[in-house]
Motif scaffolding. Sequence first.
Motif, PDB file in Angstrom:
ATOM      1  N   LEU A  95     -17.645  -4.542  36.256  1.00 59.04           N
ATOM      2  CA  LEU A  95     -18.456  -4.864  37.419  1.00 59.04           C
ATOM      3  C   LEU A  95     -18.568  -6.376  37.551  1.00 59.04           C
ATOM      4  O   LEU A  95     -18.429  -7.104  36.564  1.00 59.04           O
ATOM      5  CB  LEU A  95     -19.869  -4.278  37.291  1.00 59.04           C
ATOM      6  CG  LEU A  95     -20.096  -2.780  37.500  1.00 59.04           C
ATOM      7  CD1 LEU A  95     -19.321  -1.943  36.508  1.00 59.04           C
ATOM      8  CD2 LEU A  95     -21.581  -2.461  37.395  1.00 59.04           C
ATOM      9  N   LEU A 102     -10.615  -7.970  42.853  1.00 56.32           N
ATOM     10  CA  LEU A 102     -10.644  -6.607  43.376  1.00 56.32           C
ATOM     11  C   LEU A 102      -9.246  -6.156  43.795  1.00 56.32           C
ATOM     12  O   LEU A 102      -8.852  -5.016  43.546  1.00 56.32           O
ATOM     13  CB  LEU A 102     -11.602  -6.508  44.559  1.00 56.32           C
ATOM     14  CG  LEU A 102     -13.092  -6.575  44.222  1.00 56.32           C
ATOM     15  CD1 LEU A 102     -13.916  -6.861  45.474  1.00 56.32           C
ATOM     16  CD2 LEU A 102     -13.574  -5.276  43.573  1.00 56.32           C
ATOM     17  N   ASP A 114     -13.742  -3.305  39.106  1.00 59.56           N
ATOM     18  CA  ASP A 114     -13.869  -2.006  39.754  1.00 59.56           C
ATOM     19  C   ASP A 114     -14.817  -2.063  40.939  1.00 59.56           C
ATOM     20  O   ASP A 114     -14.576  -1.402  41.959  1.00 59.56           O
ATOM     21  CB  ASP A 114     -14.352  -0.957  38.740  1.00 59.56           C
ATOM     22  CG  ASP A 114     -13.340  -0.737  37.635  1.00 59.56           C
ATOM     23  OD1 ASP A 114     -12.166  -0.474  37.968  1.00 59.56           O
ATOM     24  OD2 ASP A 114     -13.709  -0.837  36.451  1.00 59.56           O
ATOM     25  N   VAL A 115     -15.898  -2.815  40.806  1.00 56.04           N
ATOM     26  CA  VAL A 115     -16.862  -2.909  41.897  1.00 56.04           C
ATOM     27  C   VAL A 115     -17.616  -4.226  41.763  1.00 56.04           C
ATOM     28  O   VAL A 115     -17.892  -4.689  40.655  1.00 56.04           O
ATOM     29  CB  VAL A 115     -17.850  -1.714  41.887  1.00 56.04           C
ATOM     30  CG1 VAL A 115     -18.734  -1.726  40.658  1.00 56.04           C
ATOM     31  CG2 VAL A 115     -18.695  -1.683  43.147  1.00 56.04           C
ATOM     32  N   THR A 147     -17.825  -0.731  51.427  1.00 54.09           N
ATOM     33  CA  THR A 147     -19.144  -1.128  50.939  1.00 54.09           C
ATOM     34  C   THR A 147     -20.129   0.019  51.065  1.00 54.09           C
ATOM     35  O   THR A 147     -19.929   0.946  51.851  1.00 54.09           O
ATOM     36  CB  THR A 147     -19.711  -2.350  51.712  1.00 54.09           C
ATOM     37  OG1 THR A 147     -20.106  -1.949  53.028  1.00 54.09           O
ATOM     38  CG2 THR A 147     -18.706  -3.481  51.790  1.00 54.09           C
ATOM     39  N   LEU A 202     -22.670  -2.541  47.261  1.00 56.29           N
ATOM     40  CA  LEU A 202     -21.484  -2.336  46.438  1.00 56.29           C
ATOM     41  C   LEU A 202     -20.262  -2.708  47.259  1.00 56.29           C
ATOM     42  O   LEU A 202     -20.232  -2.493  48.473  1.00 56.29           O
ATOM     43  CB  LEU A 202     -21.359  -0.867  46.029  1.00 56.29           C
ATOM     44  CG  LEU A 202     -22.405  -0.263  45.104  1.00 56.29           C
ATOM     45  CD1 LEU A 202     -22.117   1.220  44.922  1.00 56.29           C
ATOM     46  CD2 LEU A 202     -22.417  -0.968  43.782  1.00 56.29           C
ATOM     47  N   TRP A 239     -15.903  -2.362  46.926  1.00 53.35           N
ATOM     48  CA  TRP A 239     -14.761  -1.908  46.136  1.00 53.35           C
ATOM     49  C   TRP A 239     -13.518  -1.853  47.019  1.00 53.35           C
ATOM     50  O   TRP A 239     -13.597  -1.918  48.241  1.00 53.35           O
ATOM     51  CB  TRP A 239     -15.033  -0.543  45.504  1.00 53.35           C
ATOM     52  CG  TRP A 239     -15.168   0.596  46.475  1.00 53.35           C
ATOM     53  CD1 TRP A 239     -14.179   1.424  46.929  1.00 53.35           C
ATOM     54  CD2 TRP A 239     -16.383   1.049  47.117  1.00 53.35           C
ATOM     55  NE1 TRP A 239     -14.688   2.356  47.797  1.00 53.35           N
ATOM     56  CE2 TRP A 239     -16.037   2.148  47.928  1.00 53.35           C
ATOM     57  CE3 TRP A 239     -17.723   0.635  47.060  1.00 53.35           C
ATOM     58  CZ2 TRP A 239     -16.984   2.829  48.697  1.00 53.35           C
ATOM     59  CZ3 TRP A 239     -18.652   1.307  47.829  1.00 53.35           C
ATOM     60  CH2 TRP A 239     -18.301   2.395  48.634  1.00 53.35           C
ATOM     61  N   HIS A 261     -14.351   6.613  40.073  1.00 50.12           N
ATOM     62  CA  HIS A 261     -14.971   5.563  40.879  1.00 50.12           C
ATOM     63  C   HIS A 261     -16.048   6.143  41.794  1.00 50.12           C
ATOM     64  O   HIS A 261     -17.086   5.507  42.026  1.00 50.12           O
ATOM     65  CB  HIS A 261     -13.909   4.828  41.695  1.00 50.12           C
ATOM     66  CG  HIS A 261     -13.084   3.884  40.876  1.00 50.12           C
ATOM     67  ND1 HIS A 261     -13.292   2.523  40.848  1.00 50.12           N
ATOM     68  CD2 HIS A 261     -12.059   4.115  40.021  1.00 50.12           C
ATOM     69  CE1 HIS A 261     -12.425   1.957  40.040  1.00 50.12           C
ATOM     70  NE2 HIS A 261     -11.669   2.904  39.515  1.00 50.12           N
ATOM     71  N   HIS A 272     -19.886   4.744  41.747  1.00 50.51           N
ATOM     72  CA  HIS A 272     -20.650   4.334  42.928  1.00 50.51           C
ATOM     73  C   HIS A 272     -21.938   5.150  43.046  1.00 50.51           C
ATOM     74  O   HIS A 272     -22.995   4.616  43.389  1.00 50.51           O
ATOM     75  CB  HIS A 272     -19.808   4.513  44.188  1.00 50.51           C
ATOM     76  CG  HIS A 272     -18.509   3.765  44.139  1.00 50.51           C
ATOM     77  ND1 HIS A 272     -17.422   4.069  44.953  1.00 50.51           N
ATOM     78  CD2 HIS A 272     -18.092   2.726  43.356  1.00 50.51           C
ATOM     79  CE1 HIS A 272     -16.427   3.244  44.677  1.00 50.51           C
ATOM     80  NE2 HIS A 272     -16.802   2.434  43.707  1.00 50.51           N
TER      81      HIS A 272
END
Length: 325
Positions: free
Chosen positions: A102, A143, A149-150, A164, A295, A297, A307, A311
């Motif tokens: 993260l 990314l 990952d996020v 998002t 968030l 990604w 994933h 989230h």
Amino acid sequence: MAVSFNTLDLNLLKVFDAVMEERSVLRASHKLALSQSAVSHSLARLREMLEDDLFVRTAAGMQPTSRAMAMATQVREALRALESAIELPTFNPAISTKLFTLAANDFTTLVLGPPLLNLLGREAPSVDLVIKPVTRIDLAEQLDLGRIDVAIGVFSSPPSRFRTALLFEYDDVLIVGAANKIEQIDKAALEQLSLVVVSFGGEQEGAVEGFISERGLARRSEMYDRAALERAFGNSDMLPRMAICLPHFLALPALIEGSELAAIIPRPLAKAFAGTYAIAIHELPYSTNPLEVRLLWHERVDEDPSHEWLHDILRRATEGLRRAA
């Protein structure tokens, strides 16, 4: 006769594997949902191709030949590899040892971390996290390359390749040392204060309206609403003094406690600090624009179950922050 893999019917290998496991044409047919004659026919074709009996019928069942024993393990592993490549991936957090990376600043890590670790301890005890600083790295590049990952932060109009989701919103408040007996903060009181503010390198990196842009991704760098402060004081020459500008929130409590300094910081962070440090929280004498912590990604992981779970658990970890907003 030479056997060519290019002309091999893979269904014959499934039949071979089933007979190898069951040692019975009848039981293999039940396992494969085929007729007994279909299994026998497939086995005969494979015997002809490989020029080997493969199985010999005995009183104890179908016994494999040495050729069959030699190829059995590799055939089973190959079939399992093909199944995992073709079938939809699954993710079981309870047994997973996956590592997620993260990107977040110290503010979001502080308010998100405890509830997130609590959830991980209950649901995914062997899942590990690496949290990288949201500053000093090119988020868009990281990314794009899959090294993150996020990302968690305040973003402005991300490029279409990114997705998002809202975590929580916040506005700004003022904190002072609890020893400062300030009952109420109005503009006159505020302009007499010396402030500590947090900016993630925006002034040095050419931020525009508090955002730094990299590869089309704009992230917030100024962690207070400078525009709202300047609007509140209009053309006054008596703006509060910006005594210290920090690149992070970590040192704020030590600087505020026992001093005459004050700081404009996110409300959730102020509440977290107040639970540990001798500080007092005051409403600002003007309104600040609520900011969305989201968030972020890459679109390529949209269908990845691991994933999707990540989230979801991050959103659940911030439920308390959304309720408090």
